[in-house]
Design an enzyme around this catalytic site. Structure first.
Site, PDB file in Angstrom:
ATOM      1  CG  HIS A  64      -1.812  -1.164   1.335  1.00 42.13           C
ATOM      2  ND1 HIS A  64      -3.097  -1.169   0.859  1.00 42.13           N
ATOM      3  CD2 HIS A  64      -1.602  -2.410   1.857  1.00 42.13           C
ATOM      4  CE1 HIS A  64      -3.661  -2.346   1.082  1.00 42.13           C
ATOM      5  NE2 HIS A  64      -2.770  -3.122   1.685  1.00 42.13           N
ATOM      6  CG  HIS A 233      -3.675 -10.187   3.938  1.00 41.06           C
ATOM      7  ND1 HIS A 233      -4.952 -10.689   4.033  1.00 41.06           N
ATOM      8  CD2 HIS A 233      -3.808  -8.909   3.505  1.00 41.06           C
ATOM      9  CE1 HIS A 233      -5.821  -9.761   3.689  1.00 41.06           C
ATOM     10  NE2 HIS A 233      -5.157  -8.673   3.357  1.00 41.06           N
ATOM     11  CG  ASP A 306      -1.110  -6.130   4.101  1.00 39.41           C
ATOM     12  OD1 ASP A 306      -1.364  -5.166   3.343  1.00 39.41           O
ATOM     13  OD2 ASP A 306      -1.932  -6.573   4.929  1.00 39.41           O
TER      14      ASP A 306
END
Length: 425
Positions: A64, A233, A306
């Site tokens: 992200h 994940h 992640d």
């Protein structure tokens, strides 16, 4: 420009050798133990890599970068700098930005901003418009603009029929759907794993049934339409068991996990530090052990991060803070510490999970170290011990669960297209 790397241990998915590597104009032109060509032109360099290991550049298929809309946490360029410091030369960026990545214009924005960073950035587009779980986005237009996959990561698609349609349509087009497996009704405001620690801390927990249930749903939907699904994940034993059985039955399912899920448990949250909170959460020892076993036996295809940056102010309050931790700069070191230095996995195994398999899943050309290949590689001191200091990370945000931990293995140099993009000095 010439770059000569001497006396390096070069490890790929299927080779392990001591060699010299000559790089000329972005390509590997010679390898062997007797490469004596002298780099004496302007900008040329000879590197004595005795004791270091060369690996193909890593690929993180779950990050992200918060760009657009939340660039106080991270932006594409700072995210790429963090990636290079961790040996990551390719990333798959999730679309839960502000606004969400649901249009060709926003895909092009990401790609344009990533130019000249030295990292290959592959944007993920939203499955649904505005990522609100309603109408599907225009998959064809998004792919045409450069979208590499589809996901509503961070906000799961609640409507099963809509998700079935998305998997079917994307599979026909050769696009991958990545699923954030979470049932928000089961979660119901939980902020950490539901178990003894959450009870002792007096906070609402997140039942593992949430992840297991949606994982099973996605696999059933993919099987029904003969399509592909990628589970993001993975954190629970139940999820591992479901995926392992689905693979045995021939369902086209792949999955990923992150180092914190095979290294840490919910016991870490006793300190009530929000930098240990992420979604899915750290779970119990049985889950940690199952995740580790699944990485080692190949049930879990990829190790990702992640990478989810948040500002210090946002992470101050344990109960109100957003979920997420950064991980690009610690992922390889953590994996080497937990799996290689414990003799559970070889360096070749780690290359497969962190470089080869992610690119395979996305249909991208593999990175390797051989004559004729592009020079996209990293140099690693697999034996160097270092303590994670959040203030020294290259990300804008420093919310790492590995703060203060001693890890073994350090990226010393990252090279893309024959250029040194990062050097640990």
């Amino acid at each position: 420009m010439k770059l000569l790397i001497k006396n390096v241990r070069a490890v790929t998915a299927d080779t392990d050798q001591i060699t010299d590597i000559l790089i000329v104009d972005g390509k590997i032109t010679r390898m062997g133990t007797d490469v004596v060509e002298i780099c004496d032109g302007k900008g040329d360099r000879v590197i004595d890599a005795t004791g270091l290991t060369a690996m193909p550049g890593l690929f993180d298929m779950h990050v992200h970068f918060r760009d657009p809309g939340q660039t106080h946490k991270e932006d594409i360029r700072t995210g790429c700098r963090a990636a290079l410091a961790g040996g990551v030369t390719g990333v798959l960026t999730m679309p839960n930005t502000k606004p969400p990545i649901d249009s060709p214009e926003l895909i092009r924005y990401e790609l344009d901003k990533a130019k000249d960073t030295g990292v290959s950035v592959y944007p993920v587009a939203c499955i649904t418009q505005g990522m609100d779980g309603g109408a599907l986005t225009d998959f064809e237009a998004l792919r045409g603009a450069g979208a590499a996959a589809l996901s509503d990561d961070g906000r799961p698609v609640k409507n099963a029929e809509l998700m079935r349609q998305a998997i079917e349509k994307a599979s026909r087009m050769g696009m991958l759907v990545c699923s954030h497996c979470e049932d928000l009704d089961i979660i119901n405001g939980g902020i950490m794993h539901k178990g003894t620690v959450s009870e002792e801390l007096g906070v609402k927990g997140m039942d593992r049934a949430s992840e297991d249930y949606i994982t099973a749903r996605e696999i059933i939907l993919a099987s029904a339409v003969g399509g592909r699904i990628h589970i993001c994940h993975v954190s629970t034993k139940g999820c591992v068991d479901i995926i392992r059985e689905a693979k045995r039955l021939g369902v086209q399912v792949t999955c990923e996990t992150a180092p914190h899920y095979f290294m840490l448990t919910h016991e870490k949250l006793r300190s009530r530090d929000a930098n240990d909170r992420m979604n899915p959460p750290l779970r119990e020892e049985a889950d940690r052990a199952a995740i580790e076993a699944a990485v080692l036996d190949g049930t879990i295809d990829c190790i990702v991060t992640d990478h989810a940056p948040h500002s210090p102010e946002e992470k101050m309050n344990f109960e109100l803070a957003p979920n997420g931790i950064v991980g690009l700069e610690t992922s390889l070191a953590a994996t080497l510490t937990a799996l290689y230095h414990t003799k559970k996995a070889t360096l070749q195994d780690i290359v497969k999970r962190m470089s080869v398999r992610p690119r395979e899943i996305l249909g991208l050309a593999p990175e390797t170290i051989k004559v004729g290949a592009g020079a996209n590689l990293i140099l690693v001191d697999t034996e160097q011990k270092w303590t994670v200091d959040p203030d020294k990370l290259h990300s804008k945000s420093h919310n790492t669960a590995f703060r203060g931990m001693e890890l073994t293995g350090k990226v010393k140099m990252t090279i893309t297209d024959g250029q040194i993009r990062f050097e640990d000095k």
